[in-house]
Write a protein that holds these residues in place. Structure first.
Motif, mmCIF file in Angstrom:
data_model
loop_
_atom_site.group_PDB
_atom_site.id
_atom_site.type_symbol
_atom_site.label_atom_id
_atom_site.label_comp_id
_atom_site.label_asym_id
_atom_site.label_seq_id
_atom_site.Cartn_x
_atom_site.Cartn_y
_atom_site.Cartn_z
ATOM 1 N N LEU A 48 29.681 36.431 44.149
ATOM 2 C CA LEU A 48 30.061 37.821 43.895
ATOM 3 C C LEU A 48 31.556 38.030 44.114
ATOM 4 O O LEU A 48 32.207 38.745 43.342
ATOM 5 C CB LEU A 48 29.258 38.762 44.787
ATOM 6 N N LEU A 49 32.126 37.406 45.155
ATOM 7 C CA LEU A 49 33.571 37.538 45.367
ATOM 8 C C LEU A 49 34.347 36.816 44.275
ATOM 9 O O LEU A 49 35.432 37.250 43.880
ATOM 10 C CB LEU A 49 33.968 37.009 46.746
ATOM 11 N N GLN A 50 33.812 35.724 43.763
ATOM 12 C CA GLN A 50 34.443 35.076 42.609
ATOM 13 C C GLN A 50 34.513 36.049 41.442
ATOM 14 O O GLN A 50 35.535 36.154 40.751
ATOM 15 C CB GLN A 50 33.657 33.828 42.188
ATOM 16 N N ARG A 51 33.428 36.778 41.236
ATOM 17 C CA ARG A 51 33.377 37.756 40.153
ATOM 18 C C ARG A 51 34.394 38.876 40.381
ATOM 19 O O ARG A 51 35.105 39.272 39.463
ATOM 20 C CB ARG A 51 31.957 38.313 40.067
ATOM 21 N N VAL A 52 34.485 39.378 41.617
ATOM 22 C CA VAL A 52 35.454 40.428 41.936
ATOM 23 C C VAL A 52 36.876 39.937 41.711
ATOM 24 O O VAL A 52 37.734 40.670 41.216
ATOM 25 C CB VAL A 52 35.266 40.911 43.387
ATOM 26 N N SER A 53 37.133 38.674 42.056
ATOM 27 C CA SER A 53 38.477 38.109 41.898
ATOM 28 C C SER A 53 38.815 37.792 40.444
ATOM 29 O O SER A 53 39.923 37.348 40.143
ATOM 30 C CB SER A 53 38.623 36.841 42.735
ATOM 31 N N ASP A 73 37.578 35.415 38.719
ATOM 32 C CA ASP A 73 37.656 33.942 38.689
ATOM 33 C C ASP A 73 38.983 33.386 39.210
ATOM 34 O O ASP A 73 39.280 32.200 39.028
ATOM 35 C CB ASP A 73 37.392 33.372 37.282
ATOM 36 N N LYS A 74 39.777 34.228 39.885
ATOM 37 C CA LYS A 74 40.975 33.698 40.543
ATOM 38 C C LYS A 74 40.562 32.782 41.675
ATOM 39 O O LYS A 74 41.192 31.748 41.925
ATOM 40 C CB LYS A 74 41.828 34.851 41.067
ATOM 41 N N TRP A 75 39.518 33.156 42.385
ATOM 42 C CA TRP A 75 38.921 32.326 43.430
ATOM 43 C C TRP A 75 37.537 31.894 42.969
ATOM 44 O O TRP A 75 36.807 32.679 42.356
ATOM 45 C CB TRP A 75 38.792 33.096 44.739
ATOM 46 N N LEU A 76 37.177 30.670 43.257
ATOM 47 C CA LEU A 76 35.899 30.140 42.786
ATOM 48 C C LEU A 76 34.970 29.846 43.955
ATOM 49 O O LEU A 76 35.394 29.298 44.971
ATOM 50 C CB LEU A 76 36.126 28.845 41.986
ATOM 51 N N SER A 77 33.721 30.222 43.808
ATOM 52 C CA SER A 77 32.730 29.844 44.815
ATOM 53 C C SER A 77 32.536 28.326 44.753
ATOM 54 O O SER A 77 32.647 27.724 43.684
ATOM 55 C CB SER A 77 31.407 30.571 44.568
ATOM 56 N N THR A 78 32.255 27.746 45.896
ATOM 57 C CA THR A 78 32.230 26.279 45.989
ATOM 58 C C THR A 78 30.811 25.767 46.181
ATOM 59 O O THR A 78 30.156 26.112 47.164
ATOM 60 C CB THR A 78 33.097 25.806 47.169
ATOM 61 N N VAL A 121 29.457 49.260 44.070
ATOM 62 C CA VAL A 121 29.848 48.789 42.735
ATOM 63 C C VAL A 121 30.948 47.745 42.873
ATOM 64 O O VAL A 121 31.997 47.997 43.466
ATOM 65 C CB VAL A 121 30.333 49.963 41.855
ATOM 66 N N MET A 122 30.704 46.582 42.333
ATOM 67 C CA MET A 122 31.659 45.486 42.367
ATOM 68 C C MET A 122 32.319 45.350 40.994
ATOM 69 O O MET A 122 31.635 45.153 39.986
ATOM 70 C CB MET A 122 30.950 44.177 42.732
ATOM 71 N N GLN A 123 33.633 45.469 41.000
ATOM 72 C CA GLN A 123 34.385 45.451 39.752
ATOM 73 C C GLN A 123 35.472 44.394 39.822
ATOM 74 O O GLN A 123 36.162 44.267 40.836
ATOM 75 C CB GLN A 123 35.000 46.828 39.480
ATOM 76 N N VAL A 125 38.973 42.555 39.428
ATOM 77 C CA VAL A 125 40.341 43.066 39.495
ATOM 78 C C VAL A 125 41.096 42.708 38.213
ATOM 79 O O VAL A 125 40.720 41.798 37.478
ATOM 80 C CB VAL A 125 41.082 42.485 40.713
ATOM 81 N N GLY A 126 42.169 43.440 37.965
ATOM 82 C CA GLY A 126 43.024 43.136 36.827
ATOM 83 C C GLY A 126 42.635 43.917 35.583
ATOM 84 O O GLY A 126 41.560 44.515 35.490
ATOM 85 N N SER A 127 43.533 43.896 34.600
ATOM 86 C CA SER A 127 43.310 44.624 33.344
ATOM 87 C C SER A 127 42.525 43.812 32.325
ATOM 88 O O SER A 127 42.125 44.340 31.284
ATOM 89 C CB SER A 127 44.660 45.024 32.737
ATOM 90 N N ASP A 128 42.311 42.532 32.608
ATOM 91 C CA ASP A 128 41.602 41.658 31.668
ATOM 92 C C ASP A 128 40.290 41.183 32.288
ATOM 93 O O ASP A 128 39.978 39.990 32.282
ATOM 94 C CB ASP A 128 42.471 40.459 31.295
ATOM 95 N N ALA A 129 39.509 42.112 32.821
ATOM 96 C CA ALA A 129 38.284 41.774 33.538
ATOM 97 C C ALA A 129 37.325 40.973 32.663
ATOM 98 O O ALA A 129 37.040 41.346 31.520
ATOM 99 C CB ALA A 129 37.607 43.035 34.042
#
Length: 219
Positions: A141-146, A148-153, A184-186, A188-192
């Protein structure tokens, strides 16, 4: 484990107050209740602080996840990995490879055995966790929020090669950070890359992908 995969060599118990409305109270051994509930509360506070820092690193306000953490659905799991006597089945592990579905996972292992496989890497890398430290995993879920800047391992727990080590039990205390169901998890960035989703919807989507009640359309 999935069909055809040898069973994991472990068992576990979980502390998750959010499900108390549908289960009877836990019949606690007296010597465990206070230490585990105290640890659960402390790790909840730490996980919230870490998630706030993650949010700030992604350009979000320090209190962006505050409400989602206040009404959390966190779970503390105490995992017992069995001592292994004799041969194991081909490909059998103490815990099979997976990534975590939530935002953050905090682990307190008592011995080696955890391995990670960074995305795009074929080798599995042993994780070192010195005494009085912990391991922190980024979840899906945090990968999704980021975005894909950060990847779950992906990670797993292997059976030691040494007969002395494999004959010993392994223990790990794990906090799974699961935010409020309506949070609600969204991305980040303009190119979600992903549409907004609530924590509850995302977690139920995971459940629908696995097990005997799997929604085939979600596979």
């Amino acid at each position: 484990p999935q069909s055809g995969v040898p069973p994991h060599l472990r068992d576990a118990g979980a502390l998750a107050p959010v499900v108390q409305f549908c289960y009877q109270p836990t019949p606690w051994p007296p010597q465990l209740q206070q230490p585990l509930t105290g640890l659960f509360e402390a790790m909840n506070v730490l996980a919230e602080r870490l998630l706030s820092l993650c949010g700030q690193a992604l350009g979000l306000a320090a209190d962006h996840f505050e409400s989602a953490c206040r009404h959390h659905c966190n779970s503390l799991r105490a995992i017992h990995y069995y001592p292994v006597e004799g041969a194991t089945a081909p490909g059998q592990l103490r815990c099979g490879a997976h990534s975590d579905t939530g935002s953050l996972t905090l682990l307190l292992p008592d011995s080696p055995g955890l391995e990670i496989q960074p995305r795009g890497v074929s080798e599995w890398i042993p994780v070192s966790c010195p005494a009085e430290s912990l391991v922190v995993n980024i979840g899906d879920l945090l990968q999704r929020v980021s975005n894909d800047k950060w990847l779950s391992t992906p990670h797993r727990v292997v059976v030691p090669e040494s007969q002395v080590a494999r004959s010993r039990a392994r223990y790990s205390l794990v906090l799974f950070q699961i935010l409020a169901a309506d949070a609600v998890m969204q991305s980040v960035g303009s190119d979600a890359k992903y549409p907004p989703v609530t924590q509850g919807e995302y977690l139920m989507g995971h459940f629908k992908r696995w097990g005997r009640n799997a929604d085939k359309a979600a596979l």
